[in-house]
Design a protein around this motif. Structure first.
Motif, mmCIF file in Angstrom:
data_model
loop_
_atom_site.group_PDB
_atom_site.id
_atom_site.type_symbol
_atom_site.label_atom_id
_atom_site.label_comp_id
_atom_site.label_asym_id
_atom_site.label_seq_id
_atom_site.Cartn_x
_atom_site.Cartn_y
_atom_site.Cartn_z
ATOM 1 N N UNK A 102 -6.400 -0.549 -2.029
ATOM 2 C CA UNK A 102 -6.096 -1.495 -0.960
ATOM 3 C C UNK A 102 -7.405 -2.045 -0.410
ATOM 4 N N UNK A 103 -7.441 -3.336 -0.137
ATOM 5 C CA UNK A 103 -8.609 -3.986 0.460
ATOM 6 C C UNK A 103 -8.208 -4.607 1.794
ATOM 7 N N UNK A 104 -9.198 -5.006 2.559
ATOM 8 C CA UNK A 104 -8.933 -5.643 3.857
ATOM 9 C C UNK A 104 -8.075 -6.900 3.687
ATOM 10 N N UNK A 105 -8.237 -7.587 2.573
ATOM 11 C CA UNK A 105 -7.433 -8.786 2.323
ATOM 12 C C UNK A 105 -5.953 -8.504 2.129
ATOM 13 N N UNK A 106 -5.617 -7.251 1.853
ATOM 14 C CA UNK A 106 -4.223 -6.853 1.658
ATOM 15 C C UNK A 106 -3.521 -6.502 2.968
ATOM 16 N N UNK A 107 -4.252 -6.454 4.068
ATOM 17 C CA UNK A 107 -3.670 -5.949 5.317
ATOM 18 C C UNK A 107 -2.472 -6.753 5.823
ATOM 19 N N UNK A 108 -2.455 -8.088 5.724
ATOM 20 C CA UNK A 108 -1.232 -8.789 6.149
ATOM 21 C C UNK A 108 0.006 -8.347 5.352
ATOM 22 N N UNK A 128 7.602 0.466 11.284
ATOM 23 C CA UNK A 128 6.290 0.597 11.915
ATOM 24 C C UNK A 128 5.735 -0.799 12.168
ATOM 25 N N UNK A 129 5.984 -1.338 13.357
ATOM 26 C CA UNK A 129 5.507 -2.671 13.708
ATOM 27 C C UNK A 129 4.129 -2.519 14.345
ATOM 28 N N UNK A 130 3.106 -2.601 13.515
ATOM 29 C CA UNK A 130 1.738 -2.325 13.937
ATOM 30 C C UNK A 130 1.024 -3.635 14.229
ATOM 31 N N UNK A 131 0.395 -3.706 15.370
ATOM 32 C CA UNK A 131 -0.419 -4.854 15.752
ATOM 33 C C UNK A 131 -1.507 -5.060 14.694
ATOM 34 N N UNK A 132 -1.809 -6.312 14.374
ATOM 35 C CA UNK A 132 -2.782 -6.608 13.320
ATOM 36 C C UNK A 132 -4.143 -5.980 13.605
ATOM 37 N N UNK A 133 -4.606 -6.046 14.837
ATOM 38 C CA UNK A 133 -5.901 -5.446 15.173
ATOM 39 C C UNK A 133 -5.863 -3.926 15.041
ATOM 40 N N UNK A 134 -4.745 -3.317 15.425
ATOM 41 C CA UNK A 134 -4.596 -1.871 15.270
ATOM 42 C C UNK A 134 -4.618 -1.482 13.795
ATOM 43 N N UNK A 135 -3.969 -2.285 12.967
ATOM 44 C CA UNK A 135 -3.941 -1.978 11.538
ATOM 45 C C UNK A 135 -5.338 -2.075 10.939
#
Length: 148
Positions: free
Chosen positions: A9-15, A26-33
């Motif tokens: 997994x890379x940072x680009x995969x986070x969305x 698990x509805x995680x805020x983007x900054x938290x993720x």
């Protein structure tokens, strides 16, 4: 069907990871993720974050790590596994788990463990089908710490 590719997994995969985790509730805020991703990524070789790709899209996510314990040998623990609900049954979860098991073997572990909710009967059936035994039933207990 195109073959599944499992990779780190890379940072680009986070969305895409965020959307997958939302499917499990698990509805995680983007900054938290982002912060969680960085914390796990910087934890070293004791953790692995993987995604499965199919036709150029991220359709699965897995986090596995080394869990040392006093009462038993260190083993690998699958912390999270999710496959896009529209792609389940296509071998994606099996591919992710095979990669996780290979990671565990490479680390020298004799076993892989995981937790799944009792109500997730489809997940439990999947794990049994790929060779996992139900060892115990447990209840997760948590205490929220004030000011945290």
């Amino acid at each position: 069907m195109t073959s599944v590719t499992v990779r780190d997994l890379t940072a680009g995969d986070l969305p895409a990871a965020r959307a997958l985790l939302r499917q499990l509730g698990y509805d995680i805020d983007a900054d938290d993720l982002i912060a969680r991703f960085l914390a796990v990524s910087q934890a070293g070789a004791e953790h692995a974050l993987m995604v499965a790709e199919l036709d150029g899209a991220v359709v699965g996510l897995l986090h596995i790590f080394a869990r040392p314990a006093v009462e038993k040998p260190t083993e690998a623990l699958v912390q999270s596994l999710v496959v896009d609900e529209t792609r389940r049954g296509a071998g994606i979860g099996k591919a992710l788990m095979a990669r996780a098991e290979a990671w565990a073997r490479d680390q020298g572990f004799a076993s892989v463990a995981l937790h799944t909710q009792v109500k997730r009967t489809d997940a439990r059936a999947f794990y049994r089908a790929i060779g996992y035994d139900e060892v115990t039933e447990a209840v997760l207990m948590r205490k929220k710490l004030e000011d945290q």
